[in-house]
Design a protein around this motif. Structure first.
Motif, PDB file in Angstrom:
ATOM      1  N   ASP A  86       0.808   3.723   2.163  1.00 34.92           N
ATOM      2  CA  ASP A  86       1.351   4.032   3.497  1.00 34.92           C
ATOM      3  C   ASP A  86       2.655   3.293   3.740  1.00 34.92           C
ATOM      4  O   ASP A  86       3.612   3.835   4.276  1.00 34.92           O
ATOM      5  CB  ASP A  86       0.391   3.604   4.618  1.00 34.92           C
ATOM      6  N   ARG A  89      -2.225   6.735   9.460  1.00 36.10           N
ATOM      7  CA  ARG A  89      -3.438   6.553   8.678  1.00 36.10           C
ATOM      8  C   ARG A  89      -4.073   5.200   8.939  1.00 36.10           C
ATOM      9  O   ARG A  89      -3.418   4.174   8.866  1.00 36.10           O
ATOM     10  CB  ARG A  89      -3.131   6.700   7.184  1.00 36.10           C
ATOM     11  N   HIS A  90      -5.333   5.228   9.286  1.00 40.07           N
ATOM     12  CA  HIS A  90      -6.058   3.968   9.487  1.00 40.07           C
ATOM     13  C   HIS A  90      -7.209   3.968   8.504  1.00 40.07           C
ATOM     14  O   HIS A  90      -8.315   4.373   8.849  1.00 40.07           O
ATOM     15  CB  HIS A  90      -6.597   3.872  10.906  1.00 40.07           C
ATOM     16  N   GLY A  91      -6.959   3.563   7.272  1.00 39.36           N
ATOM     17  CA  GLY A  91      -8.028   3.579   6.281  1.00 39.36           C
ATOM     18  C   GLY A  91      -8.530   4.993   6.069  1.00 39.36           C
ATOM     19  O   GLY A  91      -7.787   5.840   5.581  1.00 39.36           O
ATOM     20  N   THR A  92      -9.771   5.247   6.504  1.00 37.68           N
ATOM     21  CA  THR A  92     -10.335   6.580   6.267  1.00 37.68           C
ATOM     22  C   THR A  92     -10.026   7.535   7.412  1.00 37.68           C
ATOM     23  O   THR A  92      -9.942   8.736   7.208  1.00 37.68           O
ATOM     24  CB  THR A  92     -11.859   6.489   6.092  1.00 37.68           C
ATOM     25  N   ILE A  93      -9.845   7.002   8.634  1.00 39.01           N
ATOM     26  CA  ILE A  93      -9.559   7.878   9.775  1.00 39.01           C
ATOM     27  C   ILE A  93      -8.068   8.184   9.809  1.00 39.01           C
ATOM     28  O   ILE A  93      -7.240   7.295   9.638  1.00 39.01           O
ATOM     29  CB  ILE A  93      -9.962   7.203  11.105  1.00 39.01           C
ATOM     30  N   THR A  94      -7.726   9.445  10.053  1.00 39.36           N
ATOM     31  CA  THR A  94      -6.327   9.801  10.269  1.00 39.36           C
ATOM     32  C   THR A  94      -6.172  10.178  11.729  1.00 39.36           C
ATOM     33  O   THR A  94      -6.924  10.996  12.251  1.00 39.36           O
ATOM     34  CB  THR A  94      -5.933  10.979   9.376  1.00 39.36           C
ATOM     35  N   THR A 137       0.832  -1.198   0.000  1.00 46.05           N
ATOM     36  CA  THR A 137       0.000   0.000   0.000  1.00 46.05           C
ATOM     37  C   THR A 137       0.863   1.243   0.000  1.00 46.05           C
ATOM     38  O   THR A 137       2.074   1.193   0.196  1.00 46.05           O
ATOM     39  CB  THR A 137      -0.896   0.025   1.242  1.00 46.05           C
ATOM     40  N   THR A 188     -10.266   7.937  17.139  1.00 43.68           N
ATOM     41  CA  THR A 188     -11.724   8.043  17.279  1.00 43.68           C
ATOM     42  C   THR A 188     -12.073   8.897  18.500  1.00 43.68           C
ATOM     43  O   THR A 188     -13.012   9.687  18.453  1.00 43.68           O
ATOM     44  CB  THR A 188     -12.368   6.648  17.422  1.00 43.68           C
ATOM     45  N   THR A 209     -11.635  12.465  17.527  1.00 46.79           N
ATOM     46  CA  THR A 209     -12.687  12.908  16.598  1.00 46.79           C
ATOM     47  C   THR A 209     -14.011  13.060  17.330  1.00 46.79           C
ATOM     48  O   THR A 209     -14.772  14.005  17.085  1.00 46.79           O
ATOM     49  CB  THR A 209     -12.830  11.893  15.457  1.00 46.79           C
TER      50      THR A 209
END
Lengths: 98, 252
Positions: free
Chosen positions: A4, A51-56, A2, B52, B55
């Protein structure tokens, strides 16, 4: 592989190059540049693993932002000290004859 | 001479290491890097608990950009200490021993050295570039609440304007003035004052009450931008002046 991961590995390569430079270079300014390259490698790994997929994850980003500023300040202080060393004994390299 | 010493050819191979040692060192570092890369590839990414959490709590922070929220609210202690680090470096580089240039009755921070040897193209460019950089800094500062940006980016851009002015050669910055020392320490002072005011009102130093968090962060960021820009510009111009001073001494 990937994106990343590519960034992380590039960061590790930069770290390695910097580490070699710190040990192998004689001139203070070369050592200083090498330390900066090492630091940039660490920043890259931190940013890429945030980076975790969509969440940063914002924590490593904030840490890197702090780190960049401290690195700039530290580099300036080291350059200042190098100039002072040069003024005092006219050397900038540890194996240079006086 | 300092600048000439730097890249002489025989310096490239030294540090007292023989060529065999250098090869060995190269191999060792390659193995170390490969091991680190292997660890990164194999490791499972940690669950994004903190991401999370940050956020989810974003609406308590007073800003909408999670990085700014972490920097100036959730972990503002780090930022406070970072601004203190900048101030310490600035103080250690402040010109105490450099001669005060051309003693005038009133020392100004920015003085024009050679008003008659002005390059019109350069001046024309700078007249556009410097106001643009300052406006850009203000924009970055404001937008830090919503998107990437903030005090550090804004300070760096404003300091860049000063570096351009310094490299153009017509102006010089005189750091012995009192206003400079105020602007260098403004960021830390304001941060500590906000923390103290908060401590008096709510009883905790850096835990801002949500309704006021946005304004507190804005106050701190404006002051921090001034300090960061001044510090970065000081670092650049002082090192430049010091190198010129050293070279002049060696030429005599």
């Amino acid at each position: 592989m990937t994106q990343d991961l590519l960034y992380s590995i590039a960061g590790i390569v930069l770290f390695g190059i910097g580490l070699f430079g710190v040990i192998a270079a004689a001139h203070i300014i070369r050592k200083l540049i090498a330390i900066n390259i090492m630091g940039i490698g660490v920043f890259m790994v931190l940013l890429a693993t945030a980076r975790h997929g969509t969440i940063t994850d914002p924590l490593p980003h904030a840490m890197v932002l702090t780190g960049i500023v401290v690195a700039v300040a530290g580099t300036a202080l080291c350059l200042w000290l190098a100039l002072q060393i040069h003024q005092l004994d006219n050397t900038t390299s540890k194996d240079q004859p006086q | 001479m300092f600048l000439k010493l730097e890249f002489q050819e025989h310096k490239l191979s030294s540090a007292g290491l023989s060529s065999a040692t250098r090869y060995l060192l190269g191999i060792l570092i390659t193995v170390l890097s490969a091991a680190l890369a292997f660890v990164i590839i194999r490791s499972e990414k940690a669950a994004p608990d903190l991401a999370t959490l940050a956020t989810n709590k974003l609406n308590l922070s007073g800003v909408e950009n999670p990085v700014t929220a972490v920097l100036l609210n959730f972990r503002s202690y780090d930022t406070l200490l970072e601004i203190a680090v900048l101030l310490i470096v600035a103080v250690s580089i402040l010109p105490d021993r450099l001669p005060i240039p051309a003693a005038t009755a009133k020392i100004q921070f920015l003085s024009n050295m050679h008003p008659h040897s002005v390059n019109p193209v350069l001046v024309g460019l700078l007249k556009w570039l410097i106001p643009l950089a300052i406006v850009m800094g203000g924009y970055l500062l404001w937008t830090g609440a919503y998107t990437p940006g903030g005090a550090f980016q804004a300070g760096a851009v404003v300091a860049g304007a000063g570096v351009a002015l310094s490299l153009a050669g017509h102006h010089r910055f005189i750091w012995q003035t009192a206003s400079v020392r105020i602007s260098l320490s403004l960021g830390l002072l304001m941060f500590v004052m906000v923390a103290a005011a908060n401590a008096i009102i709510t009883g905790t130093t850096l835990q801002y009450p949500t309704p006021y968090a946005g304004s507190f962060i804005l106050i701190i960021e404006v002051a921090a931008t001034v300090s960061i820009a001044a510090t970065l510009l000081l670092l650049f111009t002082q090192l430049k002046a010091m190198v010129e001073f050293t070279m002049k001494g060696n030429n005599q």
